[in-house]
Write a protein that holds these residues in place. Structure first.
Motif: not given
Ligand SMILES: [Ca+2]
Ligand SMILES: [Ca+2]
Ligand SMILES: [Ca+2]
Ligand SMILES: [Ca+2]
Length: 404
Positions: A74-83, A26-30
């Protein structure tokens, strides 16, 4: 509550079992916060407690490395940082995709076991199967611009596809072409928050609705009754779903909002008075307050210097950058006589509360923090006397008039 360290050890054990299909959807957790709690599919107490990213990041969950374990991004703008793990502050890798305004979705669009991104613009979805490059691998139009969209593997073939929600009715699509849903289901109410997961570990994703901290898990696409109800987290949490291990299906997770700041204490309507000169015990004007106080305390007032000025036998309080500050005595008075005592001290200091500070003869009365009271009245030299003290006066280096 178990710690992240324990959870990582448990994870290592599970990984040796072997990887299975990704299960987060799904989408962002919110919500906000950078604290995440996860449970296993049985809804057991928290087995992972992770801190990652910033409180105002967008947050996603997925299996970014195909090991069967869903982890955060996590998403910051259109940049995504994957863990890829449950501990450590540093992302394993990053990707830019789409625009800052895009709604983002997570799923395994090609069935290789790795979850990747898709962005939604209106009712058009642009799917990406890798973590590099700006160009979508393929696109699909489905539903309307107003639909709430869900992601899941509705047929258990290992490929995640879309579903749209209208009220409490869900229209599931198993392919990436064609406008017609493969099947539909009604579940819960129009107001329910909905989650997707493989709650029973059979490889097929189904719905769950959340009411407060109770999750009503549905394992089939027919019937109104939940097969299982799990209580997890707090009402104020934002919920998500994700698999903690390769074999066991989808568990629940929550993102916890940061605690509200402590409310500031109400200001003291009758703060004590900080005396630093002739009003102090044993000094010439102490008779004005002697026997009338309700409380006394030796203390310091930081960022206040005391000066002697030629021709005067009493000290002058002058604001300064010095952290040590002035030594003095806090004096409080019984509530019934409080304002009478303040008026008595005002007269002694030749302070007229109806006039502004610069119109006072010697001192103006203001409030400053001390070591033993968050705020106390203090008679401070007017600007003219402050300037004169600094230029022609003598600093009391001990900060203590009685030891000068
Ligand atoms: Ca993973
Ligand atoms: Ca994939
Ligand atoms: Ca599928
Ligand atoms: Ca299932």
């Amino acid at each position: 509550m178990r710690t992240g360290l324990v959870a990582v050890a448990a994870l290592t054990l599970v990984l040796s079992v072997g990887a299975g299909p990704a299960a987060a959807k799904g989408g962002e957790i919110g919500g906000s916060g950078n604290e995440y709690f996860r449970s296993d599919p049985a809804g057991a107490p928290t087995t992972v407690h992770q801190t990652f990213g910033l409180t105002d990041d967008g947050a996603l969950v997925g299996d970014w490395d195909g090991d069967g374990v869903d982890t955060l991004a996590v998403r910051r703008g259109n940049r995504y940082h994957f863990k890829n793990t449950f501990s450590g502050a540093i992302a394993n890798f990053s990707q830019s995709y789409g625009t800052v305004d895009d709604e983002v979705l997570v799923g395994d669009w090609d069935g290789d076991g790795v979850d990747t991104l898709a962005v939604r613009r209106g009712n058009r979805y642009h799917f990406k199967n890798t973590f590099s490059g700006a160009i979508a691998n393929f696109s699909q139009s489905y539903g309307t611009v107003d639909d709430e969209v869900l992601v899941g593997d509705w047929d258990g073939d290992g490929v995640d596809t879309l579903a749209v929600r209208r009220g409490n009715r869900y229209h599931f699509k198993n392919t990436f072409s064609g406008a017609i849903a493969n099947f539909s289901q009604s579940y819960g109410t129009v107001d329910d928050e909905v989650l997707v997961g493989d709650w029973d570990g059979d490889g097929v994703d189904t719905l769950a609705v959340r009411r407060g901290n109770r999750f009503h898990l549905k394992n089939t696409f027919s019937g109104a009754i939940a097969e299982k109800v799990v209580t997890y987290g707090r009402d104020s949490d934002h919920a998500f779903s994700g698999g903690l291990d390769a074999a066991g299906g989808t568990g629940l997770g929550v993102r916890r909002p940061p605690p509200a700041p402590e409310p500031a204490p109400a200001p003291d309507p009758q703060p004590p008075v900080f005396t630093y000169g002739t009003l102090r015990s044993g000094q010439s004007a102490h008779y004005l307050v002697e026997g009338r106080t309700s409380w006394e305390q030796l203390t310091r007032m930081p960022y206040m210097d005391l000066y002697m000025i030629p021709g005067y036998t009493f000290p002058w309080a002058v604001p300064s950058a010095g952290e040590y500050g002035a030594v003095g005595e806090l004096m409080d008075f019984p509530s019934a006589s409080y304002w009478d005592m303040i008026a008595r001290l005002d007269r002694y200091e030749l302070y007229d509360p109806s006039l502004p500070p610069d119109s006072q003869r010697y001192y103006y009365r203001t409030q400053r923090p001390t070591l033993h009271a968050p705020s106390a009245w203090v008679y401070v030299a007017t600007q003219r006397w402050q300037d004169y003290a600094r230029s022609s006066g003598t600093l009391i280096t001990t900060g203590d008039f009685t030891r000068w």
